[in-house]
Every structure is written in C-alpha cells, then in structure tokens.
Write an enzyme that holds these catalytic residues in place. Structure first.
Site, PDB file in Angstrom:
ATOM      1  N   HIS A 112       0.803  -1.061  -0.089  1.00 55.18           N
ATOM      2  CA  HIS A 112       0.025   0.029  -0.154  1.00 55.18           C
ATOM      3  C   HIS A 112       0.884   1.363  -0.026  1.00 55.18           C
ATOM      4  O   HIS A 112       2.147   1.174   0.193  1.00 55.18           O
ATOM      5  CB  HIS A 112      -0.990  -0.040   1.091  1.00 55.18           C
ATOM      6  CG  HIS A 112      -1.901  -1.241   1.228  1.00 55.18           C
ATOM      7  ND1 HIS A 112      -3.078  -0.991   0.611  1.00 55.18           N
ATOM      8  CD2 HIS A 112      -1.892  -2.062   2.040  1.00 55.18           C
ATOM      9  CE1 HIS A 112      -3.616  -2.358   0.628  1.00 55.18           C
ATOM     10  NE2 HIS A 112      -3.235  -3.041   1.463  1.00 55.18           N
ATOM     11  N   LYS A 131      28.582 -12.806   7.660  1.00 52.62           N
ATOM     12  CA  LYS A 131      29.465 -13.811   7.454  1.00 52.62           C
ATOM     13  C   LYS A 131      29.461 -13.545   5.811  1.00 52.62           C
ATOM     14  O   LYS A 131      28.403 -13.437   5.364  1.00 52.62           O
ATOM     15  CB  LYS A 131      29.303 -15.143   7.859  1.00 52.62           C
ATOM     16  CG  LYS A 131      30.557 -16.030   7.506  1.00 52.62           C
ATOM     17  CD  LYS A 131      30.277 -17.308   8.323  1.00 52.62           C
ATOM     18  CE  LYS A 131      31.346 -18.164   7.914  1.00 52.62           C
ATOM     19  NZ  LYS A 131      31.207 -19.515   8.680  1.00 52.62           N
TER      20      LYS A 131
END
Length: 218
Positions: A143, A212
């Site tokens: 929206h 990582k």
C-alpha cells in the site's frame, strides 16, 4: 535412505492435484516446461485495474508473465517437517505499458515451498535456489507508505527483485523490493531483507545485516 512419514496422500491424489495445477497455470498463460510438477494446488491471484468486475476475467494481459524453467516445481502439499501451506503467486497489472504488470520467473531445478510472491514489476529466481517454507517476496509496496496520499498505484514504489543461483532463503524470510541476493548467499530464517546481499554472504536479523561471507571453496 529409508523414510517414513504419516499423512501422505496416495499417488493418485498427488497426480490429480498436479493435473489441476497444470490446468490452472495454462489458463493464466503461464510458460511451463515438460516435467513441471506441483505437490498440492497453489493459490494464484491476478489483479487488473483496467478490467471491469462485471465482465468475465480476461487472462490475456498476463500471458507469459509466469515463467517456469526445466525441473522446477511448486510444493503446496502441506506435508512438511515445518509449518506449511500453498504457494501463493500474485500478479498485479497497474498500467498499460508492457513493464507495468507483475512477472515471476523461476529458474531450473528451483522449488517454491509454501512461498508467497507479490509482483507488480518483476521477480526473477535463479537455478537451484533453496526455499524454506513461508518465504515472502514483494517487488512493490503493498500500500502507499505515505498514508496522507490516496492508495493508488501511482503513489506506490516498486523495484525488481532478483535471487541468483544456489542461494538459500530460510524459513519465513521477507525479501523486499529492489533487492538482489547474490549467488550462493544465505538468508537466515525470519530475516527481513531490505538491501542487496553479496554472493556467498550470510545475512540475518530485522533489518537483515551481513554477518559472514564464505570464501571460495578450496
């Protein structure tokens, strides 16, 4: 490996669901390879702001907007070690231009597993991508974010989503508009991804952050 699981449907029931899915996808003009499969029946939604709701729905603007490649499939079966449900694919046509309609492309050997995708412009998924159940992908605002404005397509934002080959998207992750997830990347369960993920990167959290990066295999 031997395997036992309760509540498994008969092969005839699976085949019937697969055939119903094929008929449904062909009706919408989807591009289907030989050998396409579906365990269970997905939920498809097509929205076209230029069609009147008092007339039979015209599928032609959506022809070729769902594209599946060889070896890919849909897992809507509901039989899983994890919370599960149907694959949900939604395409929205918000303008008359060729690029003003949702498009979803699923690459070779990729299986959507209770995945929900809402597309207004384009979601492209590569080859051999792994999906945990319940992943949500949106290439648009659901929206208008600025609630002072009318909730119309011209006030919404949209940007393509791309998931590259061999990525792994964990259970319940949310992939937002404009994101590219690099090849061999990992998105942790329930992560909310709002920015690009590099190849071989691992992201987690809300908003998702890089925790990582795997090096090249020895």
């Amino acid at each position: 490996m031997s395997y036992f699981q309760s509540a498994v449907l008969s092969s005839e029931a699976w085949q019937a669901a697969n055939q119903e899915t094929l008929d449904l996808l062909r009706k919408t003009g989807a591009v289907l390879p030989d050998g396409f499969y579906s365990t269970g029946i997905p939920q498809l939604a097509l929205a076209d702001r230029f069609q009147s709701d008092d007339q039979p729905f015209d599928f032609s603007p959506f022809h070729g907007r769902l594209v599946f490649h060889a070896g890919c499939g849909l897992n809507s079966g509901g039989i899983s070690p994890f919370p599960h449900g149907p694959v949900r694919l939604t395409l929205v046509r918000w303008g008359t231009g060729a690029d003003q309609c949702g498009r979803i492309e699923v690459g070779p050997k990729t299986e959507l597993s209770a995945t929900s995708i809402v597309s207004q412009i384009g979601v492209t998924i590569g080859s051999r991508v792994l999906f945990g159940p319940g992943v949500v992908i949106m290439d648009c605002d659901g929206h208008v974010v600025d609630r002072r404005l009318p909730d119309l397509p011209e006030h919404q934002k949209r940007a393509p989503v791309r998931i590259e080959d061999h990525a792994w998207i964990g259970l319940g992750a949310l992939i937002m508009k404009g994101v590219t997830i690099g090849h061999h990347a990992v998105v942790a369960a329930h992560a909310v991804v709002t920015r690009d993920v590099p190849p071989h990167g691992v992201v987690a959290g809300n908003p998702a952050r890089l925790i990582k990066t795997f090096g090249a295999p020895a």
